[in-house]
Design a protein around this motif. Structure first.
Motif, PDB file in Angstrom:
ATOM      1  N   ALA A   3       0.842  -1.191   0.000  1.00 38.37           N
ATOM      2  CA  ALA A   3       0.000   0.000   0.000  1.00 38.37           C
ATOM      3  C   ALA A   3       0.876   1.239   0.000  1.00 38.37           C
ATOM      4  O   ALA A   3       2.012   1.207   0.432  1.00 38.37           O
ATOM      5  CB  ALA A   3      -0.908   0.011   1.226  1.00 38.37           C
ATOM      6  N   ARG A   4       0.325   2.331  -0.482  1.00 41.31           N
ATOM      7  CA  ARG A   4       1.115   3.561  -0.485  1.00 41.31           C
ATOM      8  C   ARG A   4       1.279   4.061   0.940  1.00 41.31           C
ATOM      9  O   ARG A   4       0.422   3.836   1.778  1.00 41.31           O
ATOM     10  CB  ARG A   4       0.461   4.609  -1.370  1.00 41.31           C
ATOM     11  CG  ARG A   4      -0.835   5.118  -0.827  1.00 41.31           C
ATOM     12  CD  ARG A   4      -1.359   6.215  -1.748  1.00 41.31           C
ATOM     13  NE  ARG A   4      -2.500   6.804  -1.133  1.00 41.31           N
ATOM     14  CZ  ARG A   4      -3.753   6.583  -1.478  1.00 41.31           C
ATOM     15  NH1 ARG A   4      -4.010   5.762  -2.462  1.00 41.31           N
ATOM     16  NH2 ARG A   4      -4.743   7.165  -0.854  1.00 41.31           N
ATOM     17  N   SER A   8       0.864   9.994   1.196  1.00 42.11           N
ATOM     18  CA  SER A   8       1.421  10.088  -0.137  1.00 42.11           C
ATOM     19  C   SER A   8       0.512  10.858  -1.072  1.00 42.11           C
ATOM     20  O   SER A   8       0.955  11.391  -2.062  1.00 42.11           O
ATOM     21  CB  SER A   8       1.702   8.694  -0.706  1.00 42.11           C
ATOM     22  OG  SER A   8       0.502   7.964  -0.830  1.00 42.11           O
ATOM     23  N   ALA A  45      -5.967  -6.153  -1.960  1.00 36.95           N
ATOM     24  CA  ALA A  45      -5.760  -4.738  -2.277  1.00 36.95           C
ATOM     25  C   ALA A  45      -6.914  -3.876  -1.787  1.00 36.95           C
ATOM     26  O   ALA A  45      -6.705  -2.744  -1.356  1.00 36.95           O
ATOM     27  CB  ALA A  45      -5.570  -4.572  -3.785  1.00 36.95           C
ATOM     28  N   GLU A  46      -8.143  -4.406  -1.852  1.00 31.73           N
ATOM     29  CA  GLU A  46      -9.296  -3.628  -1.401  1.00 31.73           C
ATOM     30  C   GLU A  46      -9.185  -3.291   0.081  1.00 31.73           C
ATOM     31  O   GLU A  46      -9.480  -2.172   0.497  1.00 31.73           O
ATOM     32  CB  GLU A  46     -10.590  -4.389  -1.661  1.00 31.73           C
ATOM     33  CG  GLU A  46     -10.919  -4.532  -3.136  1.00 31.73           C
ATOM     34  CD  GLU A  46     -12.166  -5.356  -3.359  1.00 31.73           C
ATOM     35  OE1 GLU A  46     -12.833  -5.737  -2.384  1.00 31.73           O
ATOM     36  OE2 GLU A  46     -12.462  -5.627  -4.530  1.00 31.73           O
ATOM     37  N   ARG A  48      -6.358  -3.215   1.974  1.00 34.17           N
ATOM     38  CA  ARG A  48      -5.245  -2.294   2.171  1.00 34.17           C
ATOM     39  C   ARG A  48      -5.629  -0.868   1.787  1.00 34.17           C
ATOM     40  O   ARG A  48      -5.331   0.084   2.503  1.00 34.17           O
ATOM     41  CB  ARG A  48      -4.017  -2.752   1.392  1.00 34.17           C
ATOM     42  CG  ARG A  48      -3.341  -3.962   2.014  1.00 34.17           C
ATOM     43  CD  ARG A  48      -1.977  -4.221   1.410  1.00 34.17           C
ATOM     44  NE  ARG A  48      -1.986  -4.397  -0.029  1.00 34.17           N
ATOM     45  CZ  ARG A  48      -2.205  -5.538  -0.655  1.00 34.17           C
ATOM     46  NH1 ARG A  48      -2.442  -6.628   0.050  1.00 34.17           N
ATOM     47  NH2 ARG A  48      -2.173  -5.605  -1.960  1.00 34.17           N
ATOM     48  N   ALA A  49      -6.303  -0.706   0.658  1.00 28.67           N
ATOM     49  CA  ALA A  49      -6.693   0.626   0.201  1.00 28.67           C
ATOM     50  C   ALA A  49      -7.694   1.258   1.170  1.00 28.67           C
ATOM     51  O   ALA A  49      -7.562   2.434   1.532  1.00 28.67           O
ATOM     52  CB  ALA A  49      -7.284   0.549  -1.205  1.00 28.67           C
ATOM     53  N   CYS A  50      -8.671   0.490   1.609  1.00 34.01           N
ATOM     54  CA  CYS A  50      -9.701   1.002   2.522  1.00 34.01           C
ATOM     55  C   CYS A  50      -9.089   1.416   3.860  1.00 34.01           C
ATOM     56  O   CYS A  50      -9.372   2.503   4.373  1.00 34.01           O
ATOM     57  CB  CYS A  50     -10.765  -0.067   2.733  1.00 34.01           C
ATOM     58  SG  CYS A  50     -12.091   0.419   3.835  1.00 34.01           S
ATOM     59  N   GLY A  52      -5.909   2.116   4.459  1.00 33.36           N
ATOM     60  CA  GLY A  52      -5.004   3.238   4.220  1.00 33.36           C
ATOM     61  C   GLY A  52      -5.735   4.566   4.118  1.00 33.36           C
ATOM     62  O   GLY A  52      -5.307   5.564   4.700  1.00 33.36           O
ATOM     63  N   GLU A  53      -6.847   4.572   3.399  1.00 37.20           N
ATOM     64  CA  GLU A  53      -7.623   5.805   3.267  1.00 37.20           C
ATOM     65  C   GLU A  53      -8.214   6.235   4.606  1.00 37.20           C
ATOM     66  O   GLU A  53      -8.200   7.425   4.945  1.00 37.20           O
ATOM     67  CB  GLU A  53      -8.738   5.609   2.241  1.00 37.20           C
ATOM     68  CG  GLU A  53      -8.237   5.533   0.816  1.00 37.20           C
ATOM     69  CD  GLU A  53      -9.340   5.197  -0.170  1.00 37.20           C
ATOM     70  OE1 GLU A  53     -10.525   5.427   0.147  1.00 37.20           O
ATOM     71  OE2 GLU A  53      -9.015   4.696  -1.263  1.00 37.20           O
ATOM     72  N   GLN A  56      -5.382   7.546   6.836  1.00 40.28           N
ATOM     73  CA  GLN A  56      -4.921   8.839   6.328  1.00 40.28           C
ATOM     74  C   GLN A  56      -5.921   9.938   6.684  1.00 40.28           C
ATOM     75  O   GLN A  56      -5.528  11.022   7.135  1.00 40.28           O
ATOM     76  CB  GLN A  56      -4.736   8.768   4.818  1.00 40.28           C
ATOM     77  CG  GLN A  56      -4.181  10.041   4.225  1.00 40.28           C
ATOM     78  CD  GLN A  56      -3.854   9.884   2.752  1.00 40.28           C
ATOM     79  OE1 GLN A  56      -3.836   8.783   2.221  1.00 40.28           O
ATOM     80  NE2 GLN A  56      -3.603  10.971   2.087  1.00 40.28           N
TER      81      GLN A  56
END
Length: 84
Positions: A3-4, A8, A45-46, A48-50, A52-53, A56
């Motif tokens: 994940a980013r 970022s 990925a879903e 990790r993205a969720c 991470g958002e 953040q």
């Protein structure tokens, strides 16, 4: 995890924290996907993205509400990175 790093993307001032923070996050999934030979790492990925958002967004809101504490945390991260 691929994940980013936090901060970022543009926005709430979380960029100064970079990817130097570690957190424990509880996520409940209907069909979890685990990675690794002992299946000890949650994948997907879903997810990790969720996560991470969400982190953040909340970290950015916290840093805007508590700028002195956020600056102190960023200072510790920078000092620790220089020691590496």
């Amino acid at each position: 995890m691929g994940a980013r790093p936090l901060g970022s993307a543009g926005g709430s001032g979380t960029g100064r924290f970079g990817g130097s923070l570690t957190a424990v996050v509880s996520v409940k999934l209907d069909h979890p996907e685990f990675l690794g030979p002992i299946r000890g790492r949650l994948g997907g990925a879903e997810v990790r993205a969720c996560v991470g958002e969400a982190v953040q967004e909340h970290l950015g809101a916290w840093s805007e509400k508590h700028p002195d504490r956020a600056a102190a945390m960023a200072g510790r991260i920078i000092r620790d990175r220089h020691r590496e």
